[in-house]
Motif scaffolding. Structure first.
Motif, PDB file in Angstrom:
ATOM      1  N   ALA A 176      40.889 -62.397  56.313  1.00 20.29           N
ATOM      2  CA  ALA A 176      42.327 -62.459  56.041  1.00 20.29           C
ATOM      3  C   ALA A 176      43.162 -61.872  57.176  1.00 20.29           C
ATOM      4  O   ALA A 176      44.363 -62.153  57.272  1.00 20.29           O
ATOM      5  CB  ALA A 176      42.644 -61.730  54.739  1.00 20.29           C
ATOM      6  N   GLU A 177      42.530 -61.086  58.038  1.00 25.15           N
ATOM      7  CA  GLU A 177      43.257 -60.454  59.143  1.00 25.15           C
ATOM      8  C   GLU A 177      43.145 -61.227  60.452  1.00 25.15           C
ATOM      9  O   GLU A 177      43.664 -60.777  61.480  1.00 25.15           O
ATOM     10  CB  GLU A 177      42.720 -59.027  59.343  1.00 25.15           C
ATOM     11  N   LEU A 178      42.486 -62.379  60.452  1.00 25.83           N
ATOM     12  CA  LEU A 178      42.235 -63.107  61.698  1.00 25.83           C
ATOM     13  C   LEU A 178      43.395 -63.990  62.144  1.00 25.83           C
ATOM     14  O   LEU A 178      43.385 -64.486  63.267  1.00 25.83           O
ATOM     15  CB  LEU A 178      40.977 -63.975  61.556  1.00 25.83           C
ATOM     16  N   GLY A 179      44.353 -64.247  61.273  1.00 21.85           N
ATOM     17  CA  GLY A 179      45.473 -65.105  61.645  1.00 21.85           C
ATOM     18  C   GLY A 179      45.204 -66.582  61.471  1.00 21.85           C
ATOM     19  O   GLY A 179      45.850 -67.424  62.115  1.00 21.85           O
ATOM     20  N   LEU A 180      44.252 -66.933  60.612  1.00 23.91           N
ATOM     21  CA  LEU A 180      43.946 -68.328  60.330  1.00 23.91           C
ATOM     22  C   LEU A 180      45.029 -68.965  59.458  1.00 23.91           C
ATOM     23  O   LEU A 180      45.851 -68.260  58.856  1.00 23.91           O
ATOM     24  CB  LEU A 180      42.596 -68.433  59.614  1.00 23.91           C
ATOM     25  N   SER A 181      44.977 -70.295  59.359  1.00 27.89           N
ATOM     26  CA  SER A 181      45.937 -71.003  58.512  1.00 27.89           C
ATOM     27  C   SER A 181      45.390 -71.327  57.129  1.00 27.89           C
ATOM     28  O   SER A 181      46.151 -71.711  56.244  1.00 27.89           O
ATOM     29  CB  SER A 181      46.398 -72.302  59.185  1.00 27.89           C
ATOM     30  N   GLY A 182      44.072 -71.185  56.949  1.00 27.80           N
ATOM     31  CA  GLY A 182      43.539 -71.499  55.631  1.00 27.80           C
ATOM     32  C   GLY A 182      42.035 -71.466  55.602  1.00 27.80           C
ATOM     33  O   GLY A 182      41.373 -71.079  56.565  1.00 27.80           O
ATOM     34  N   ASP A 223      49.337 -67.253  51.390  1.00 29.33           N
ATOM     35  CA  ASP A 223      49.955 -68.199  52.318  1.00 29.33           C
ATOM     36  C   ASP A 223      48.945 -69.156  52.938  1.00 29.33           C
ATOM     37  O   ASP A 223      49.299 -70.014  53.743  1.00 29.33           O
ATOM     38  CB  ASP A 223      50.690 -67.451  53.430  1.00 29.33           C
ATOM     39  N   TRP A 224      47.688 -69.037  52.567  1.00 29.66           N
ATOM     40  CA  TRP A 224      46.668 -69.940  53.093  1.00 29.66           C
ATOM     41  C   TRP A 224      46.681 -71.277  52.367  1.00 29.66           C
ATOM     42  O   TRP A 224      46.793 -71.338  51.137  1.00 29.66           O
ATOM     43  CB  TRP A 224      45.280 -69.339  52.900  1.00 29.66           C
ATOM     44  N   ASP A 225      46.527 -72.363  53.133  1.00 26.27           N
ATOM     45  CA  ASP A 225      46.198 -73.659  52.547  1.00 26.27           C
ATOM     46  C   ASP A 225      44.688 -73.691  52.291  1.00 26.27           C
ATOM     47  O   ASP A 225      43.906 -73.118  53.056  1.00 26.27           O
ATOM     48  CB  ASP A 225      46.555 -74.802  53.499  1.00 26.27           C
ATOM     49  N   LEU A 226      44.288 -74.377  51.228  1.00 26.86           N
ATOM     50  CA  LEU A 226      42.878 -74.482  50.883  1.00 26.86           C
ATOM     51  C   LEU A 226      42.446 -75.943  50.917  1.00 26.86           C
ATOM     52  O   LEU A 226      43.134 -76.816  50.383  1.00 26.86           O
ATOM     53  CB  LEU A 226      42.619 -73.901  49.488  1.00 26.86           C
ATOM     54  N   VAL A 227      41.328 -76.192  51.569  1.00 25.14           N
ATOM     55  CA  VAL A 227      40.672 -77.501  51.535  1.00 25.14           C
ATOM     56  C   VAL A 227      39.430 -77.311  50.676  1.00 25.14           C
ATOM     57  O   VAL A 227      38.486 -76.630  51.081  1.00 25.14           O
ATOM     58  CB  VAL A 227      40.309 -77.995  52.946  1.00 25.14           C
ATOM     59  N   VAL A 228      39.439 -77.865  49.487  1.00 23.97           N
ATOM     60  CA  VAL A 228      38.354 -77.619  48.533  1.00 23.97           C
ATOM     61  C   VAL A 228      37.222 -78.601  48.789  1.00 23.97           C
ATOM     62  O   VAL A 228      37.415 -79.821  48.782  1.00 23.97           O
ATOM     63  CB  VAL A 228      38.863 -77.738  47.087  1.00 23.97           C
ATOM     64  N   SER A 229      36.028 -78.043  49.011  1.00 28.36           N
ATOM     65  CA  SER A 229      34.836 -78.855  49.264  1.00 28.36           C
ATOM     66  C   SER A 229      33.973 -78.931  48.015  1.00 28.36           C
ATOM     67  O   SER A 229      33.659 -77.903  47.402  1.00 28.36           O
ATOM     68  CB  SER A 229      34.021 -78.250  50.417  1.00 28.36           C
ATOM     69  N   LEU A 230      33.557 -80.156  47.677  1.00 30.30           N
ATOM     70  CA  LEU A 230      32.664 -80.365  46.539  1.00 30.30           C
ATOM     71  C   LEU A 230      31.196 -80.165  46.900  1.00 30.30           C
ATOM     72  O   LEU A 230      30.331 -80.205  46.021  1.00 30.30           O
ATOM     73  CB  LEU A 230      32.849 -81.784  45.989  1.00 30.30           C
TER      74      LEU A 230
END
Length: 317
Positions: free
Chosen positions: A30-36, A61-68
């Motif tokens: 969470a501290e790395l500055g990623l977007s999601g 504030d993160w976007d999530l790409v949900v993987s099945l």
């Protein structure tokens, strides 16, 4: 450190297996500055799907790409006919029920936060030509597209295709078949698009060249919405036998990548791929650390080293 803004991470793959280590790893990420995150749709009842866990360990504030994939691979281990493309209706509906869990997660998060949290849901053409059909896959996509996905895009993620006389990692449909299926709907790519994974292309092609061919094909079709970097190797390593989909990190001079020197993915391959990706809206990383019981700092160093390679490649474009 090079800015990691705009990048995604499949943190669930790299995180330590023990709950305390997993929590600490997500908190550090969470501290790395990623977007999601590429976020795992784990089997029902897994603690990382609990709303309280997400509130505590996943940035709002993160976007999530949900993987099945996590649920899919467990189900395929029980029954090789499972999947959205299954010719067996019972097992096709079993796969749809898992996608419905991703839909419900997207809706629950949107309701709680008052905005879209799940940017995309990745689905797959399991079980491929051995027990499946394109028509069954089309029926599944048709049903899902009628659902309320709370603003999430539906992405068909290509995994290694079934190649005769070659042992597959997953062995689903050929990329050309998946592209044709998606194009048959005539929908904008931010409604129904595609995603690719470098390592899975390399596994299918038994080498690095197919990765760029796959990027060119999906880009030309105007369907590429996410790209995930993950390594692959034709050697037996601590990550497993040759050509298995175990997410070996990239190779490189950083000491954190010393164990993955056999990886086919390195700074040059990353740079060439980033150049070919053009304006794909999401670029991510999926990589596993070894040894599995290494401390959180070691796991974090592995992902940071490869994320930095990707960020540097993007900065030169």
């Amino acid at each position: 450190m090079t800015s990691l803004e705009g990048l995604f991470l499949a943190a669930y793959i790299t995180a330590p297996a023990d709950p305390a280590g997993e929590d600490a790893f997500f908190d550090a990420v969470a501290e790395l500055g990623l977007s999601g995150l590429e976020f795992a749709l784990a089997p029902a009842g897994t603690r990382t799907l609990e709303p309280a866990w997400i509130r505590q360990h996943v940035r709002p504030d993160w976007d999530l790409v949900v993987s099945l994939v996590p649920s899919m691979m467990i189900a395929l281990g029980r029954n090789p006919l499972y999947g959205m493309a299954s010719s067996d209706e019972t097992h096709r509906r079993e796969a749809l029920a898992d996608v419905a869990r991703a839909r419900d997660l997207a809706r629950a998060l949107a309701d709680e936060y008052g905005t879209r949290r799940v940017a995309a849901i990745e689905v797959h053409s399991a079980p491929g030509p051995r027990g499946g059909s394109r028509s069954a896959f089309e029926r599944s996509l048709t049903e899902i597209l009628d659902w309320d996905l709370a603003g999430a895009e539906l992405l068909v993620e290509h995994c290694d295709a079934y190649v005769p006389d070659q042992t597959p990692a997953k062995g689903f449909f050929r990329l050309a078949d998946e592209i044709a299926t998606v194009q048959s709907f005539g929908l904008p790519p931010d409604v129904l698009g595609m995603s690719l994974n470098w390592g899975r292309s390399a596994i299918e092609g038994h080498g690095p060249d197919l990765a760029l061919e796959h990027v060119a094909a999906v880009t030309e079709a105007g369907l590429l919405r996410a790209y995930i970097f993950s390594g692959a190797t034709g050697e037996d390593t601590a990550w497993g036998p040759a050509w298995t989909d175990m997410h070996i990190p990239s190779r490189g001079p950083d000491p954190a990548l010393a164990a993955s020197a056999a990886s086919l993915l390195g700074p040059d391959e990353i740079a060439d791929t980033v150049k070919a990706l053009a304006d794909v809206p999401r670029i991510g990383l999926k990589t596993a650390a070894r040894p599995r019981d290494a401390d959180v700092a070691t796991h974090l160093a592995v992902v940071t080293a490869t994320l930095t390679q990707i960020a540097r490649a993007r900065a030169t474009e």
